[in-house]
Design a protein around this motif. Sequence first.
Motif, PDB file in Angstrom:
ATOM      1  N   ARG A  55      38.081  69.737  73.118  1.00 44.15           N
ATOM      2  CA  ARG A  55      38.740  71.011  73.400  1.00 44.15           C
ATOM      3  C   ARG A  55      37.718  72.106  73.104  1.00 44.15           C
ATOM      4  NH1 ARG A  55      44.094  73.648  70.618  1.00 44.15           N
ATOM      5  NH2 ARG A  55      44.149  75.458  71.982  1.00 44.15           N
ATOM      6  N   PRO A  56      37.256  72.839  74.122  1.00 43.26           N
ATOM      7  CA  PRO A  56      36.215  73.851  73.907  1.00 43.26           C
ATOM      8  C   PRO A  56      36.665  74.942  72.935  1.00 43.26           C
ATOM      9  CG  PRO A  56      36.575  73.460  76.250  1.00 43.26           C
ATOM     10  CD  PRO A  56      37.667  72.754  75.513  1.00 43.26           C
ATOM     11  N   ALA A  57      35.761  75.346  72.054  1.00 50.56           N
ATOM     12  CA  ALA A  57      36.052  76.388  71.077  1.00 50.56           C
ATOM     13  C   ALA A  57      35.962  77.777  71.698  1.00 50.56           C
ATOM     14  CB  ALA A  57      35.095  76.283  69.896  1.00 50.56           C
ATOM     15  N   CYS A  58      34.970  77.989  72.543  1.00 44.38           N
ATOM     16  CA  CYS A  58      34.779  79.299  73.157  1.00 44.38           C
ATOM     17  C   CYS A  58      35.688  79.443  74.374  1.00 44.38           C
ATOM     18  CB  CYS A  58      33.333  79.479  73.589  1.00 44.38           C
ATOM     19  SG  CYS A  58      32.164  79.414  72.233  1.00 44.38           S
ATOM     20  N   GLY A  59      36.381  80.570  74.447  1.00 44.84           N
ATOM     21  CA  GLY A  59      37.268  80.810  75.576  1.00 44.84           C
ATOM     22  C   GLY A  59      38.494  79.929  75.566  1.00 44.84           C
ATOM     23  N   SER A  60      38.821  79.372  74.411  1.00 48.22           N
ATOM     24  CA  SER A  60      39.953  78.451  74.336  1.00 48.22           C
ATOM     25  C   SER A  60      41.288  79.178  74.216  1.00 48.22           C
ATOM     26  CB  SER A  60      39.779  77.505  73.146  1.00 48.22           C
ATOM     27  OG  SER A  60      39.796  78.243  71.934  1.00 48.22           O
ATOM     28  N   GLY A  61      41.224  80.488  74.029  1.00 44.66           N
ATOM     29  CA  GLY A  61      42.458  81.238  73.852  1.00 44.66           C
ATOM     30  C   GLY A  61      43.122  80.965  72.523  1.00 44.66           C
ATOM     31  N   CYS A  62      42.346  80.495  71.563  1.00 40.98           N
ATOM     32  CA  CYS A  62      42.908  80.130  70.257  1.00 40.98           C
ATOM     33  C   CYS A  62      42.970  81.301  69.290  1.00 40.98           C
ATOM     34  CB  CYS A  62      42.094  78.999  69.637  1.00 40.98           C
ATOM     35  SG  CYS A  62      42.247  77.477  70.556  1.00 40.98           S
ATOM     36  N   GLU A  67      37.929  79.219  64.840  1.00 42.95           N
ATOM     37  CA  GLU A  67      37.098  78.560  63.821  1.00 42.95           C
ATOM     38  C   GLU A  67      37.519  77.102  63.658  1.00 42.95           C
ATOM     39  OE1 GLU A  67      34.499  79.850  61.816  1.00 42.95           O
ATOM     40  OE2 GLU A  67      34.533  81.499  63.254  1.00 42.95           O
ATOM     41  N   ALA A  68      38.805  76.866  63.604  1.00 41.70           N
ATOM     42  CA  ALA A  68      39.311  75.499  63.450  1.00 41.70           C
ATOM     43  C   ALA A  68      38.972  74.649  64.671  1.00 41.70           C
ATOM     44  CB  ALA A  68      40.821  75.509  63.215  1.00 41.70           C
ATOM     45  N   VAL A  69      39.024  75.246  65.853  1.00 41.77           N
ATOM     46  CA  VAL A  69      38.687  74.510  67.073  1.00 41.77           C
ATOM     47  C   VAL A  69      37.197  74.167  67.083  1.00 41.77           C
ATOM     48  CG1 VAL A  69      38.681  74.574  69.600  1.00 41.77           C
ATOM     49  CG2 VAL A  69      40.615  75.514  68.342  1.00 41.77           C
ATOM     50  N   MET A  70      36.337  75.095  66.636  1.00 43.30           N
ATOM     51  CA  MET A  70      34.901  74.819  66.537  1.00 43.30           C
ATOM     52  C   MET A  70      34.662  73.698  65.530  1.00 43.30           C
ATOM     53  SD  MET A  70      31.724  75.317  67.408  1.00 43.30           S
ATOM     54  CE  MET A  70      31.619  76.868  68.274  1.00 43.30           C
ATOM     55  N   ASP A  71      35.351  73.745  64.411  1.00 43.95           N
ATOM     56  CA  ASP A  71      35.215  72.677  63.410  1.00 43.95           C
ATOM     57  C   ASP A  71      35.618  71.325  63.999  1.00 43.95           C
ATOM     58  OD1 ASP A  71      34.275  74.415  61.466  1.00 43.95           O
ATOM     59  OD2 ASP A  71      36.244  74.674  60.518  1.00 43.95           O
ATOM     60  N   ALA A  72      36.649  71.315  64.834  1.00 41.70           N
ATOM     61  CA  ALA A  72      37.096  70.069  65.469  1.00 41.70           C
ATOM     62  C   ALA A  72      36.040  69.542  66.435  1.00 41.70           C
ATOM     63  CB  ALA A  72      38.423  70.285  66.185  1.00 41.70           C
ATOM     64  N   SER A  73      35.365  70.441  67.158  1.00 35.87           N
ATOM     65  CA  SER A  73      34.294  70.023  68.070  1.00 35.87           C
ATOM     66  C   SER A  73      33.152  69.383  67.291  1.00 35.87           C
ATOM     67  CB  SER A  73      33.757  71.219  68.866  1.00 35.87           C
ATOM     68  OG  SER A  73      34.720  71.710  69.748  1.00 35.87           O
ATOM     69  N   GLU A  90      24.666  80.253  67.254  1.00 37.51           N
ATOM     70  CA  GLU A  90      24.334  80.180  65.837  1.00 37.51           C
ATOM     71  C   GLU A  90      25.462  79.579  65.005  1.00 37.51           C
ATOM     72  OE1 GLU A  90      23.086  83.186  62.230  1.00 37.51           O
ATOM     73  OE2 GLU A  90      22.671  83.795  64.280  1.00 37.51           O
ATOM     74  N   CYS A  91      26.695  79.892  65.363  1.00 37.48           N
ATOM     75  CA  CYS A  91      27.857  79.360  64.644  1.00 37.48           C
ATOM     76  C   CYS A  91      27.847  77.827  64.683  1.00 37.48           C
ATOM     77  CB  CYS A  91      29.126  79.913  65.285  1.00 37.48           C
ATOM     78  SG  CYS A  91      30.647  79.298  64.562  1.00 37.48           S
ATOM     79  N   ALA A  92      27.632  77.254  65.857  1.00 38.05           N
ATOM     80  CA  ALA A  92      27.596  75.795  65.991  1.00 38.05           C
ATOM     81  C   ALA A  92      26.380  75.213  65.282  1.00 38.05           C
ATOM     82  CB  ALA A  92      27.596  75.398  67.460  1.00 38.05           C
ATOM     83  N   ILE A  93      25.229  75.858  65.427  1.00 35.95           N
ATOM     84  CA  ILE A  93      24.009  75.370  64.777  1.00 35.95           C
ATOM     85  C   ILE A  93      24.218  75.275  63.267  1.00 35.95           C
ATOM     86  CG2 ILE A  93      21.612  75.939  64.193  1.00 35.95           C
ATOM     87  CD1 ILE A  93      21.359  77.098  67.040  1.00 35.95           C
ATOM     88  N   ASN A  94      24.807  76.299  62.679  1.00 38.69           N
ATOM     89  CA  ASN A  94      25.039  76.293  61.231  1.00 38.69           C
ATOM     90  C   ASN A  94      25.938  75.141  60.806  1.00 38.69           C
ATOM     91  OD1 ASN A  94      23.444  78.569  60.919  1.00 38.69           O
ATOM     92  ND2 ASN A  94      25.170  79.983  60.979  1.00 38.69           N
TER      93      ASN A  94
END
Length: 130
Positions: A55-62, A67-73, A90-94
């Motif tokens: 489930r994409p974090a960017c543009g997900s409408g979340c 943040e939680a969706v990025m963590d799930a990715s 940078e968020c994903a890289i970190n």
Amino acid sequence: MTASSDPALSSGAVRVAIGTSTGARVSEHFGHATRFEIWEVGPAGSRFLETRNNRPACGSGCGDRAEAVMDASVALIADCKAVVVSRLGECAINRLTKLGILAFETDDTVDDTVRQLAAFDGLFTAEAVA
């Protein structure tokens, strides 16, 4: 290549996640990736293991859940030593770096990317850092 029914890694091989929409070329931005191909990559060769839907974090409408969706990715590929995508923020890289996951950007074909990774000694050393 075809998927293997044996998920055990060959000696010295590591798992790598590749962001691709077609399976032919590295085409997905990490935050927009709808799927990752998981490959076993080793100095002696490589093989496709599976496709993991994301489930994409960017543009997900979340909204505030982004943040939680990025963590799930990131968690989806946490068993991988590296991720290869077309772009990476940078968020994903970190987040990936905290888990010791190497991050690479390219727009090469998946086959060329897998060959290049297999030849990269840093992928197979414990002290490799993103």
